[in-house]
Scaffold this motif. Structure first.
Motif, PDB file in Angstrom:
ATOM      1  N   ILE A   1       0.846  -1.206   0.000  1.00 37.36           N
ATOM      2  CA  ILE A   1       0.000   0.000   0.000  1.00 37.36           C
ATOM      3  C   ILE A   1       0.876   1.249   0.000  1.00 37.36           C
ATOM      4  O   ILE A   1       0.627   2.207  -0.744  1.00 37.36           O
ATOM      5  N   ILE A   2       1.929   1.243   0.812  1.00 36.91           N
ATOM      6  CA  ILE A   2       2.835   2.391   0.890  1.00 36.91           C
ATOM      7  C   ILE A   2       3.489   2.658  -0.459  1.00 36.91           C
ATOM      8  O   ILE A   2       3.685   3.814  -0.858  1.00 36.91           O
ATOM      9  N   THR A   3       3.814   1.585  -1.178  1.00 34.83           N
ATOM     10  CA  THR A   3       4.495   1.738  -2.470  1.00 34.83           C
ATOM     11  C   THR A   3       3.514   1.843  -3.632  1.00 34.83           C
ATOM     12  O   THR A   3       3.893   1.688  -4.791  1.00 34.83           O
ATOM     13  N   ASN A   4       2.213   2.072  -3.279  1.00 34.64           N
ATOM     14  CA  ASN A   4       1.175   2.318  -4.288  1.00 34.64           C
ATOM     15  C   ASN A   4       0.918   1.103  -5.171  1.00 34.64           C
ATOM     16  O   ASN A   4       0.584   1.239  -6.354  1.00 34.64           O
ATOM     17  N   ASN A   5       1.080  -0.098  -4.599  1.00 31.99           N
ATOM     18  CA  ASN A   5       0.846  -1.318  -5.367  1.00 31.99           C
ATOM     19  C   ASN A   5      -0.475  -1.996  -5.022  1.00 31.99           C
ATOM     20  O   ASN A   5      -0.772  -3.062  -5.559  1.00 31.99           O
ATOM     21  N   LEU A   6      -1.272  -1.420  -4.112  1.00 32.83           N
ATOM     22  CA  LEU A   6      -2.549  -2.026  -3.724  1.00 32.83           C
ATOM     23  C   LEU A   6      -3.578  -0.931  -3.459  1.00 32.83           C
ATOM     24  O   LEU A   6      -3.240   0.167  -2.995  1.00 32.83           O
ATOM     25  N   ASN A   7      -4.835  -1.264  -3.719  1.00 29.22           N
ATOM     26  CA  ASN A   7      -5.940  -0.383  -3.356  1.00 29.22           C
ATOM     27  C   ASN A   7      -6.306  -0.591  -1.892  1.00 29.22           C
ATOM     28  O   ASN A   7      -5.994  -1.635  -1.296  1.00 29.22           O
ATOM     29  N   TYR A   8      -7.002   0.372  -1.307  1.00 26.01           N
ATOM     30  CA  TYR A   8      -7.361   0.308   0.113  1.00 26.01           C
ATOM     31  C   TYR A   8      -8.488   1.293   0.367  1.00 26.01           C
ATOM     32  O   TYR A   8      -8.875   2.073  -0.510  1.00 26.01           O
ATOM     33  N   THR A   9      -8.992   1.272   1.583  1.00 24.98           N
ATOM     34  CA  THR A   9      -9.951   2.291   2.012  1.00 24.98           C
ATOM     35  C   THR A   9      -9.320   3.082   3.147  1.00 24.98           C
ATOM     36  O   THR A   9      -8.450   2.582   3.860  1.00 24.98           O
ATOM     37  N   GLY A  10      -9.769   4.325   3.336  1.00 21.95           N
ATOM     38  CA  GLY A  10      -9.142   5.195   4.314  1.00 21.95           C
ATOM     39  C   GLY A  10      -8.130   6.096   3.640  1.00 21.95           C
ATOM     40  O   GLY A  10      -8.126   6.251   2.409  1.00 21.95           O
ATOM     41  N   ASP A  11      -7.257   6.692   4.419  1.00 18.72           N
ATOM     42  CA  ASP A  11      -6.299   7.658   3.884  1.00 18.72           C
ATOM     43  C   ASP A  11      -4.860   7.176   4.072  1.00 18.72           C
ATOM     44  O   ASP A  11      -4.482   6.697   5.152  1.00 18.72           O
ATOM     45  N   CYS A  12      -4.067   7.334   3.019  1.00 13.77           N
ATOM     46  CA  CYS A  12      -2.621   7.094   3.083  1.00 13.77           C
ATOM     47  C   CYS A  12      -1.951   8.199   2.282  1.00 13.77           C
ATOM     48  O   CYS A  12      -2.065   8.251   1.053  1.00 13.77           O
ATOM     49  N   THR A  13      -1.244   9.088   2.963  1.00  8.22           N
ATOM     50  CA  THR A  13      -0.637  10.253   2.320  1.00  8.22           C
ATOM     51  C   THR A  13       0.881  10.102   2.308  1.00  8.22           C
ATOM     52  O   THR A  13       1.507   9.878   3.352  1.00  8.22           O
ATOM     53  N   ILE A  14       1.457  10.181   1.112  1.00 13.12           N
ATOM     54  CA  ILE A  14       2.909  10.182   0.969  1.00 13.12           C
ATOM     55  C   ILE A  14       3.377  11.629   1.048  1.00 13.12           C
ATOM     56  O   ILE A  14       2.855  12.509   0.369  1.00 13.12           O
ATOM     57  N   GLY A  15       4.358  11.895   1.886  1.00  9.46           N
ATOM     58  CA  GLY A  15       4.787  13.261   2.165  1.00  9.46           C
ATOM     59  C   GLY A  15       5.492  13.955   1.018  1.00  9.46           C
ATOM     60  O   GLY A  15       5.762  13.367  -0.048  1.00  9.46           O
ATOM     61  N   TYR A  16       5.845  15.203   1.263  1.00  7.20           N
ATOM     62  CA  TYR A  16       6.491  16.049   0.267  1.00  7.20           C
ATOM     63  C   TYR A  16       7.878  15.527  -0.082  1.00  7.20           C
ATOM     64  O   TYR A  16       8.674  15.182   0.777  1.00  7.20           O
ATOM     65  N   ASN A  17       8.167  15.471  -1.393  1.00 13.19           N
ATOM     66  CA  ASN A  17       9.503  15.141  -1.898  1.00 13.19           C
ATOM     67  C   ASN A  17       9.953  13.724  -1.535  1.00 13.19           C
ATOM     68  O   ASN A  17      11.152  13.459  -1.460  1.00 13.19           O
ATOM     69  N   VAL A  18       9.025  12.820  -1.277  1.00 14.56           N
ATOM     70  CA  VAL A  18       9.382  11.444  -0.893  1.00 14.56           C
ATOM     71  C   VAL A  18       9.597  10.605  -2.149  1.00 14.56           C
ATOM     72  O   VAL A  18       8.733  10.530  -3.027  1.00 14.56           O
ATOM     73  N   SER A  19      10.758   9.981  -2.239  1.00 17.04           N
ATOM     74  CA  SER A  19      11.049   9.025  -3.322  1.00 17.04           C
ATOM     75  C   SER A  19      11.270   7.655  -2.683  1.00 17.04           C
ATOM     76  O   SER A  19      12.078   7.507  -1.774  1.00 17.04           O
ATOM     77  N   ILE A  20      10.535   6.655  -3.171  1.00 15.73           N
ATOM     78  CA  ILE A  20      10.489   5.345  -2.498  1.00 15.73           C
ATOM     79  C   ILE A  20      11.245   4.286  -3.300  1.00 15.73           C
ATOM     80  O   ILE A  20      11.020   4.105  -4.499  1.00 15.73           O
ATOM     81  N   GLY A  21      12.124   3.588  -2.610  1.00 16.13           N
ATOM     82  CA  GLY A  21      12.771   2.398  -3.160  1.00 16.13           C
ATOM     83  C   GLY A  21      12.157   1.180  -2.512  1.00 16.13           C
ATOM     84  O   GLY A  21      12.123   1.074  -1.281  1.00 16.13           O
ATOM     85  N   TYR A  22      11.660   0.250  -3.326  1.00 16.08           N
ATOM     86  CA  TYR A  22      10.886  -0.886  -2.793  1.00 16.08           C
ATOM     87  C   TYR A  22      11.528  -2.202  -3.209  1.00 16.08           C
ATOM     88  O   TYR A  22      11.806  -2.432  -4.389  1.00 16.08           O
ATOM     89  N   TYR A  23      11.777  -3.060  -2.214  1.00 12.47           N
ATOM     90  CA  TYR A  23      12.254  -4.420  -2.472  1.00 12.47           C
ATOM     91  C   TYR A  23      11.231  -5.377  -1.903  1.00 12.47           C
ATOM     92  O   TYR A  23      10.967  -5.396  -0.701  1.00 12.47           O
ATOM     93  N   GLU A  24      10.624  -6.186  -2.790  1.00 11.15           N
ATOM     94  CA  GLU A  24       9.629  -7.149  -2.318  1.00 11.15           C
ATOM     95  C   GLU A  24      10.220  -8.544  -2.285  1.00 11.15           C
ATOM     96  O   GLU A  24      11.273  -8.813  -2.878  1.00 11.15           O
ATOM     97  N   GLN A  25       9.525  -9.447  -1.606  1.00  9.22           N
ATOM     98  CA  GLN A  25      10.062 -10.778  -1.327  1.00  9.22           C
ATOM     99  C   GLN A  25      10.502 -11.520  -2.578  1.00  9.22           C
ATOM    100  O   GLN A  25      11.504 -12.223  -2.576  1.00  9.22           O
ATOM    101  N   HIS A  26       9.743 -11.417  -3.653  1.00  9.43           N
ATOM    102  CA  HIS A  26      10.030 -12.211  -4.851  1.00  9.43           C
ATOM    103  C   HIS A  26      10.604 -11.352  -5.971  1.00  9.43           C
ATOM    104  O   HIS A  26      10.460 -11.685  -7.142  1.00  9.43           O
ATOM    105  N   GLN A  27      11.265 -10.259  -5.596  1.00  6.57           N
ATOM    106  CA  GLN A  27      11.789  -9.354  -6.610  1.00  6.57           C
ATOM    107  C   GLN A  27      12.846 -10.019  -7.478  1.00  6.57           C
ATOM    108  O   GLN A  27      13.000  -9.678  -8.652  1.00  6.57           O
TER     109      GLN A  27
END
Length: 654
Positions: free
Chosen positions: A372-398
C-alpha cells in the motif's frame, strides 16, 4: 550415525567437495555454513541420495531414517492442511498393520520354545517401541500441537492448501517431517517462511529433539539457539567446530590468523630451502642432499589462506534529496481481499529519518501494508505520501523479475543512469560480485546471488525512503552484514519487514507488531519488542537448558588445552634446540668450505710440491678438513631430518 567418507564432487571444473569426510551422530545439532554456492544444499542432497558424489559415499544402518525439507517443494493444493499433514503417519499405519499381522501369527503358535516364536516376539516388541517413539498413539493431538507451534489455528486445519501462500505450505511440509520423528532432520533454510514466534518455537523443538539435526540457515540467532556444532564449507574443504555459530566465528578468525602466520613461515622456509638447493646442487658431494630438498619442496602442501568476508567492503546509498517531515501518514486505513479483512482502521505516522520494523505472524498484513505504501494495492481510508518522498521498494520475490538471459553486469549496467554508470563495478563488488562472476548469466545464479543482485539493482537510485520486504531471505551472512552496515549508515527513512532477529538488532528505532488486523507500536529494536511482548528474552534463547553441559565441556576442554600446551611447548623447545644446532652446523660448514677452498687454491699452484716446504702439512690439513666437512654434512642432514619429523608432529597439534 551417518558416515560421510571421502566424498568429492565438482561443477564446471571447481570442487564443491574434495575428499571430505565426517560423521553425524544423533546428539549433533549441526549448522552448515558457508557462502552462497559453497555447496551446503548439495551436501544435504548427497545425504538423502538425491545427488551421487563422483567418489566416496554416505553410509548408515538400515534403521536410520531421514526427514528432509528443501527450499522449494510441491504439495497437492486440493488437500486440506490436516489431510496433507496426516500423510506423515503413513509409516505409522504400516507399523500398525505389521503389529496386527504379528499379533495374529503369534496367536497361532503352540511351540513357545521355537526360534521362530522368539523372532516374532522380538519383531512385535520392536514395532511397538517404534510406534510409541513416533507418537502413533496420539496422532491427532500431536498433529495439532505441531501445526499450532508453526502458526496455524484451529480454523485452518480444514482449509485447502490452495488458500495458503507458498510459505504456509512450506510449514505444512515441515510439520510432516517433525511428526515423522526421523533419526535425522535435514532442513534447508527453514526460517525463511516463518515469523519470529514460530522461529522461537522451532528453536525449542529442535533443541530438545531426540534425533540429530543438520540445518542450513543464515539466521544467526536461530543457529545460536539450536546448534552445538558448526561445519563450514570453504573451497572444497570443511572445517568442523564443536560449538555454536557465534563461537565458531571467533574461532574461525583465529584459524585464519594462524593460516596467515603459517603461510608467512612456510614462505620463509621455502625461500631458505631454495637457497640451500642452489648452494648445494652444483657440488658433487652435496648433490644427493640437494635432490632430497627438492623432493621435499615438491611434496610440500602449500598453505592457503581462506578468503573470508572483508571488513573493508562497504556500500553507501546514493545521496538523496531531503523529504518533508511527515514521510507517510495513514488514518483509518483498511484493506480486505474479498471477504477476508486483513487490516482494520490503521493509524500510522512515519517521520523523516525514522527506521522501523514490521513484525508479526505471516498473513497478518505486513507485506500488504508495504505494498500500500508503495502504491501497489488499493485500500480504504487515507494514506498520504509526504512532500519530496522518493520510495525504493524491495519485495520478497523481486529476484524472480530479473531477466535470466542477462549477465550480472548487464543487469546493473542497463539499470544505471548518469554518474552511477561509472560505479557499476564498485556496486557489484560491494555485493560480492567480482571477476568472472559479473559475466555469469542470471539463470545460473543461486537464490542468494539473485537476491543480492536484485538488491543492488534497487540501490542504483537515490531514495529517501526504503521499503524492504524480507530482504535477507536467501542472503548469506556476509551479504547480510554488508546490507545491514549500509542500512545503519542510511540517513533517510526505512521500513523493513523481517523475521531475522540478528539482522534487526540495533537497526530500528521502533517496531510495529501486526496482530488481529491492527498494529501496535513498540519503541526500540526487535529485542526490546521481544522483552516487552514476553515471547522470549535474550538470555533464554536456547542457552539455559544446555548450561550444565557447557560447564562440563568447559572443564574438559580446559584440561585438554593444558595438556596440549605442555606437549606443544616441549615440541617447540626441541625444534628450537635443533634449529640452533642446524644454524651452528651451517656456519661451521661455510667455514670449512672456505678453508678447503683456500687449501685447494694453494694445491693448484704448479710449484706447490717443489717449492712449498709445508706441502705435506697442507695436504694433511686438507684431508682432515674434508673429513670434518663430511662429518658436519652428515650431522646437518640428520638434524634436518629430525627437525622435519618434529615439525610434522607439531602440526598435528595445531
Amino acid at each position: 550415525m551417518i558416515n560421510i567418507s571421502n566424498i568429492s564432487i565438482q561443477y564446471g571444473g571447481r570442487f564443491l567437495f574434495n575428499s571430505v569426510s565426517f560423521a553425524i551422530t544423533e546428539k549433533d545439532r549441526i549448522g552448515l555454513v558457508g557462502k552462497n554456492g559453497a555447496g551446503k544444499s548439495t551436501l544435504l542432497k548427497i545425504l538423502i541420495g538425491e545427488i551421487i558424489p563422483e567418489s566416496g559415499g554416505v553410509s548408515m544402518d538400515n534403521h536410520t531414517t531421514l526427514g528432509y525439507l528443501p527450499q522449494t517443494l510441491k504439495l497437492n493444493p486440493s488437500q486440506t492442511v490436516y489431510e496433507e499433514t496426516a500423510k506423515a503417519f503413513v509409516k505409522i499405519k504400516e507399523v500398525e498393520k505389521e503389529i496386527e499381522e504379528l499379533t495374529e501369527k503369534i496367536g497361532t503358535f503352540t511351540d513357545y520354545e521355537s526360534e521362530e516364536y522368539f523372532r516374532l516376539l522380538t519383531r512385535l516388541s520392536n514395532a511397538q517401541d517404534y510406534l510409541t517413539h513416533i507418537g502413533g498413539t496420539n496422532m491427532r493431538e500431536e498433529t495439532e500441537k505441531i501445526l499450532k507451534g508453526l502458526g496455524f489455528v484451529n480454523g485452518d486445519f480444514d482449509r485447502p492448501l490452495s488458500e495458503f501462500s507458498g510459505g504456509w505450505q512450506m510449514r505444512v511440509e515441515l510439520a510432516k517431517i517433525l511428526l515423522q520423528r526421523p533419526s535425522f532432520i535435514l532442513l534447508d533454510e527453514p526460517t525463511n517462511h516463518l515469523d519470529i514466534e514460530s522461529i522461537i518455537w522451532l528453536e525449542g523443538f529442535l533443541k530438545d529433539y531426540a534425533g540429530g539435526v543438520v540445518l542450513i540457515s543464515h539466521d544467526r540467532a536461530f543457529l545460536d539457539g539450536v546448534t552445538n556444532r558448526t561445519i563450514e564449507i570453504v573451497a572444497g574443504r570443511i572445517y568442523d567446530y564443536r560449538t555454536s555459530y557465534s563461537k565458531f566465528v571467533d574461532l574461525r578468525e583465529k584459524r585464519r590468523e594462524k593460516q596467515i602466520s603459517d603461510a608467512k613461515k612456510q614462505a620463509k622456509e621455502i625461500e631458505e630451502t631454495e637457497m640451500l638447493i642452489n648452494k648445494f646442487r652444483a657440488k658433487k658431494n652435496k648433490a644427493k642432499f640437494a635432490q632430497t630438498l627438492i623432493r621435499k619442496l615438491e611434496k610440500m602442501e602449500r598453505i592457503e589462506v581462506d578468503a573470508l568476508e572483508s571488513d573493508s567492503i562497504n556500500f553507501r546509498f546514493p545521496e538523496a534529496q531531503r523529504s518533508g517531515k511527515e514521510v507517510i501518514k495513514m488514518e483509518k486505513l483498511s484493506k480486505s481481499y474479498g471477504s477476508v479483512e486483513v487490516l482494520r482502521e490503521i493509524d500510522f505516522l512515519l517521520e523523516r529519518g525514522e527506521k522501523i520494523a514490521f513484525v508479526g505472524k505471516n498473513g497478518e498484513g505486513k507485506s500488504t501494508l508495504a505494498k500500500i505504501i508503495t502504491n501497489n494495492l488499493n485500500y480504504t481510508g487515507d494514506c498520504t505520501i509526504g512532500y519530496n518522498v522518493s520510495i525504493g521498494y524491495y519485495e520478497q520475490h523481486q529476484a524472480e523479475s530479473l531477466d535470466p538471459n542477462k549477465t550480472v553486469f548487464q543487469t546493473i549496467d542497463d539499470a544505471a543512469t548518469g554518474e552511477m554508470r561509472l560505479k557499476v563495478r564498485s556496486l557489484l563488488g560491494a555485493f560480492l560480485f567480482s571477476g568472472e562472476d559479473v559475466e555469469k548469466k542470471v539463470m545460473v545464479l543461486s537464490g542468494g546471488e539473485k537476491s543480492r543482485l536484485a538488491i543492488a539493482k534497487m540501490l542504483l537510485q537515490p531514495y529517501n525512503l526504503l521499503v524492504l520486504d524480507e530482504p535477507t531471505n536467501h542472503l548469506d551472512m556476509q551479504s547480510k552484514n554488508i546490507l545491514k552496515n549500509a542500512l545503519l549508515n542510511f540517513e533517510r527513512s526505512l521500513i523493513i519487514v523481517s523475521h531475522d532477529r540478528e539482522f534487526l538488532k540495533g537497526l530500528t528505532d521502533k517496531v510495529y507488531e501486526f496482530r488481529d488486523k491492527k498494529i501496535k507500536q513498540y519503541f526500540g529494536d526487535v529485542y526490546n519488542f521481544l522483552e516487552q511482548r514476553n515471547i522470549n528474552s535474550l538470555d533464554d534463547l536456547g542457552m539455559n537448558s544446555r548450561q550444565a553441559k557447557v560447564d562440563f565441556d568447559a572443564e574438559a576442554q580446559k584440561k585438554a588445552r593444558i595438556e596440549l600446551r605442555e606437549k606443544t611447548r616441549e615440541l617447540d623447545k626441541a625444534i628450537k634446540r635443533i634449529q640452533n644446532r642446524i644454524s651452528k652446523a651451517e656456519k661451521n660448514i661455510d667455514e670449512l668450505e672456505q678453508k678447503i677452498a683456500a687449501h685447494e687454491e694453494l694445491m693448484n699452484d704448479p710449484h706447490f710440491y717443489t717449492q712449498n716446504p709445508d706441502a705435506d702439512k697442507v695436504l694433511y690439513e686438507h684431508a682432515d678438513l674434508k673429513q670434518q666437512l663430511d662429518t658436519a654434512m652428515t650431522e646437518w642432514e640428520e638434524w634436518a631430518m629430525e627437525i622435519e619429523e618434529l615439525k610434522e608432529e607439531r602440526e598435528k597439534y595445531g
